[in-house]
Design a protein around this motif. Structure first.
Motif, PDB file in Angstrom:
ATOM      1  N   GLU A 193      -6.413  -6.338  -9.838  1.00 43.23           N
ATOM      2  CA  GLU A 193      -5.180  -6.489  -9.078  1.00 43.23           C
ATOM      3  C   GLU A 193      -5.366  -6.006  -7.641  1.00 43.23           C
ATOM      4  O   GLU A 193      -6.029  -5.004  -7.378  1.00 43.23           O
ATOM      5  CB  GLU A 193      -4.042  -5.739  -9.756  1.00 43.23           C
ATOM      6  N   SER A 194      -4.737  -6.710  -6.717  1.00 42.10           N
ATOM      7  CA  SER A 194      -4.924  -6.413  -5.302  1.00 42.10           C
ATOM      8  C   SER A 194      -4.097  -5.229  -4.828  1.00 42.10           C
ATOM      9  O   SER A 194      -4.371  -4.665  -3.766  1.00 42.10           O
ATOM     10  CB  SER A 194      -4.549  -7.652  -4.467  1.00 42.10           C
ATOM     11  N   PHE A 195      -3.082  -4.850  -5.591  1.00 38.63           N
ATOM     12  CA  PHE A 195      -2.215  -3.743  -5.187  1.00 38.63           C
ATOM     13  C   PHE A 195      -1.819  -2.976  -6.444  1.00 38.63           C
ATOM     14  O   PHE A 195      -1.312  -3.551  -7.397  1.00 38.63           O
ATOM     15  CB  PHE A 195      -0.968  -4.282  -4.471  1.00 38.63           C
ATOM     16  N   ARG A 196      -2.068  -1.652  -6.410  1.00 37.96           N
ATOM     17  CA  ARG A 196      -1.798  -0.832  -7.585  1.00 37.96           C
ATOM     18  C   ARG A 196      -0.786   0.247  -7.218  1.00 37.96           C
ATOM     19  O   ARG A 196      -1.051   1.086  -6.355  1.00 37.96           O
ATOM     20  CB  ARG A 196      -3.091  -0.205  -8.096  1.00 37.96           C
ATOM     21  N   SER A 267       5.575  -1.020  -6.532  1.00 41.67           N
ATOM     22  CA  SER A 267       4.619  -2.106  -6.705  1.00 41.67           C
ATOM     23  C   SER A 267       4.886  -3.253  -5.744  1.00 41.67           C
ATOM     24  O   SER A 267       5.877  -3.273  -5.018  1.00 41.67           O
ATOM     25  CB  SER A 267       4.686  -2.610  -8.152  1.00 41.67           C
ATOM     26  N   LYS A 268       3.977  -4.238  -5.765  1.00 38.30           N
ATOM     27  CA  LYS A 268       4.180  -5.495  -5.044  1.00 38.30           C
ATOM     28  C   LYS A 268       3.955  -6.697  -5.957  1.00 38.30           C
ATOM     29  O   LYS A 268       4.026  -7.829  -5.499  1.00 38.30           O
ATOM     30  CB  LYS A 268       3.207  -5.592  -3.849  1.00 38.30           C
ATOM     31  N   SER A 291       9.819  -4.793  -2.418  1.00 32.20           N
ATOM     32  CA  SER A 291       9.001  -5.960  -2.092  1.00 32.20           C
ATOM     33  C   SER A 291       8.623  -6.805  -3.295  1.00 32.20           C
ATOM     34  O   SER A 291       7.721  -7.630  -3.198  1.00 32.20           O
ATOM     35  CB  SER A 291       7.718  -5.510  -1.375  1.00 32.20           C
ATOM     36  N   ASP A 292       9.256  -6.596  -4.456  1.00 34.01           N
ATOM     37  CA  ASP A 292       8.958  -7.450  -5.601  1.00 34.01           C
ATOM     38  C   ASP A 292      10.161  -7.489  -6.529  1.00 34.01           C
ATOM     39  O   ASP A 292      11.278  -7.124  -6.143  1.00 34.01           O
ATOM     40  CB  ASP A 292       7.678  -7.007  -6.323  1.00 34.01           C
ATOM     41  N   VAL A 307      12.018   1.388  -2.046  1.00 28.00           N
ATOM     42  CA  VAL A 307      11.157   1.889  -0.979  1.00 28.00           C
ATOM     43  C   VAL A 307      10.128   0.825  -0.635  1.00 28.00           C
ATOM     44  O   VAL A 307       9.754   0.010  -1.481  1.00 28.00           O
ATOM     45  CB  VAL A 307      10.471   3.207  -1.421  1.00 28.00           C
ATOM     46  N   ASP A 308       9.668   0.823   0.607  1.00 28.44           N
ATOM     47  CA  ASP A 308       8.564  -0.045   1.019  1.00 28.44           C
ATOM     48  C   ASP A 308       7.293   0.463   0.347  1.00 28.44           C
ATOM     49  O   ASP A 308       6.863   1.591   0.611  1.00 28.44           O
ATOM     50  CB  ASP A 308       8.435  -0.002   2.543  1.00 28.44           C
ATOM     51  N   PRO A 309       6.659  -0.319  -0.525  1.00 24.16           N
ATOM     52  CA  PRO A 309       5.494   0.174  -1.255  1.00 24.16           C
ATOM     53  C   PRO A 309       4.283   0.465  -0.371  1.00 24.16           C
ATOM     54  O   PRO A 309       3.369   1.178  -0.791  1.00 24.16           O
ATOM     55  CB  PRO A 309       5.197  -0.949  -2.250  1.00 24.16           C
ATOM     56  N   GLU A 310       4.277  -0.085   0.837  1.00 21.97           N
ATOM     57  CA  GLU A 310       3.174   0.182   1.763  1.00 21.97           C
ATOM     58  C   GLU A 310       3.377   1.484   2.539  1.00 21.97           C
ATOM     59  O   GLU A 310       2.443   1.995   3.155  1.00 21.97           O
ATOM     60  CB  GLU A 310       3.047  -0.978   2.769  1.00 21.97           C
ATOM     61  N   ASP A 311       4.586   2.023   2.524  1.00 19.61           N
ATOM     62  CA  ASP A 311       4.933   3.189   3.350  1.00 19.61           C
ATOM     63  C   ASP A 311       4.777   4.459   2.520  1.00 19.61           C
ATOM     64  O   ASP A 311       5.708   4.909   1.851  1.00 19.61           O
ATOM     65  CB  ASP A 311       6.360   3.039   3.866  1.00 19.61           C
ATOM     66  N   VAL A 312       3.601   5.054   2.576  1.00 16.91           N
ATOM     67  CA  VAL A 312       3.302   6.242   1.773  1.00 16.91           C
ATOM     68  C   VAL A 312       4.195   7.407   2.163  1.00 16.91           C
ATOM     69  O   VAL A 312       4.668   8.170   1.303  1.00 16.91           O
ATOM     70  CB  VAL A 312       1.811   6.613   1.925  1.00 16.91           C
TER      71      VAL A 312
END
Length: 375
Positions: A193-196, A267-268, A291-292, A307-312
């Motif tokens: 998977e590309s995003f975990r 997740s995404k 985002s999903d 939450v934005d999954p890319e924003d740690v």
């Protein structure tokens, strides 16, 4: 769908139950690719299980079974719960004109590589997407007519999940304290998977620890990404703050939800996220992705935090706020209200009502019949 515990198999089983209860006078034939037998049969349902055929010949036998029965019986509707099975339905429609619907779940419907599967999707009479996110993906990627695609949300076995104290046997198993803040993710550990989502929580964990030093993160699940994940935990020096539980049987999952203070899965790749429903039915706050399909599971924020999954940094900040009980969300710290809200929105009764609403669009026939083709 009876002998396997995946999301689509569970969905198929619950759909069969809803059909039996909602249309008790309508004859229904259920075809299952991998089951060897069906333990529950309603009076109006007949099961055809191909699981006894050797795996290498199973799909071919299954397809011949479906085609032969469809040509003979000419059902009013074919409803398939997996895209790959719609190929036979498409062929049957070309021959007999029998309409067919497809249920689209998530990732498997966003990345279709087989031309025959894409052809079956684009020619379906209706596509039932389990979330608005999946619906938008189908329309954007394949140019489906928006009128052709409706949102048909998932359901879950709410009775399996109850509000209860943290189980002492799990606290002992994982070496945790009752008052210790615990985060939980239930997810397959898939290397491809590309995003975990668990990677994002791991990245946020040091910032969370700076404010809540004794926080602990449980990751429930197994898969071919476990070795990499364990190495990542060691590299980040988080061994004392993270536990990889490995595989947990279905019957033990409710206790694991009760163990946590926050269910987190930014997740995404989720088409919906039934795990969010299970956590909410256990009275737990949830942190989902904006985002999903997790957006649908928490009703766009009405049942949980997005939450934005890319924003740690945002993941860390929201986690800290929830664990410190400073979040202003009106339901987050009301376990019984959370449970009742998620059951009212996604419980079996509402699922059955949604299904009957979709089926009411069918033109009446003098001799109605319905076939479901399940995975």
């Amino acid at each position: 769908m009876f002998e396997f515990k995946g999301g689509i198999q569970t969905f198929s089983r619950l759909l069969c139950e809803a059909l039996a209860d909602g249309l008790p006078q309508t004859p229904q034939h259920i075809f299952s690719l991998h089951d060897r037998c069906a333990p529950r049969q309603a009076p109006n349902q007949q099961y055809h299980c191909a699981g006894r055929v050797p795996r290498q010949a199973r799909f071919l036998t299954y397809g011949a079974q479906l085609m032969g029965w469809g040509l003979w019986q000419r059902p009013q509707l074919i409803l398939t719960t997996h895209l790959n099975l719609a190929v036979v339905a498409r062929r049957l429609k070309q021959i007999t004109g029998t309409p067919y619907w497809i249920v689209a779940h998530g990732f498997e419907s966003w990345h279709i590589s087989k031309p025959q599967v894409l052809d079956a999707l684009t020619h379906a009479d209706r596509v039932l997407a389990v979330s608005h996110f999946t619906r938008n993906q189908l329309i954007a990627r394949y140019g489906l007519n928006p009128d052709q695609v409706s949102v048909f949300p998932n359901t879950f076995e709410a009775s399996r999940f109850q509000i209860a104290p943290k189980p002492q046997h799990l606290l002992d198993r994982y070496g945790l304290q009752r008052d210790q803040p615990i985060l939980l993710t239930v997810n397959r550990l898939a290397a491809g998977e590309s995003f975990r989502p668990y990677d994002q929580v791991l990245k946020a964990l040091p910032a969370i620890q700076a404010v809540i030093p004794n926080v602990h993160y449980l990751i429930v699940g197994n898969g071919d990404d476990r070795e990499r994940l364990a190495a990542e935990i060691r590299q980040r020096q988080l061994e004392g703050a993270v536990t990889l539980t490995g595989f947990v049987p279905d019957e033990d999952l409710p206790d694991h939800y009760n163990l946590c203070d926050l269910y987190t899965m930014p997740s995404k790749l989720e088409g919906f996220g039934i795990v969010f429903l299970e956590a909410l039915a256990s009275g737990k706050p949830v942190l989902a992705s904006a985002s999903d399909g997790g957006q649908d599971a928490v009703c766009n924020g009405k049942l949980g935090i997005l939450v934005d999954p890319e924003d740690v940094a945002a993941i860390a900040a929201q986690t800290i706020q929830i664990l410190q009980k400073r979040c202003l969300h009106p339901l987050l710290y009301q376990p019984e209200a959370l449970r009742q809200a998620v059951i009212g929105t996604y419980g079996k009764a509402q699922f059955r009502q949604n299904l009957l609403g979709e089926l009411s669009q069918l033109a009446p026939q003098p001799d109605p019949g319905l076939a479901q083709w399940a995975s």
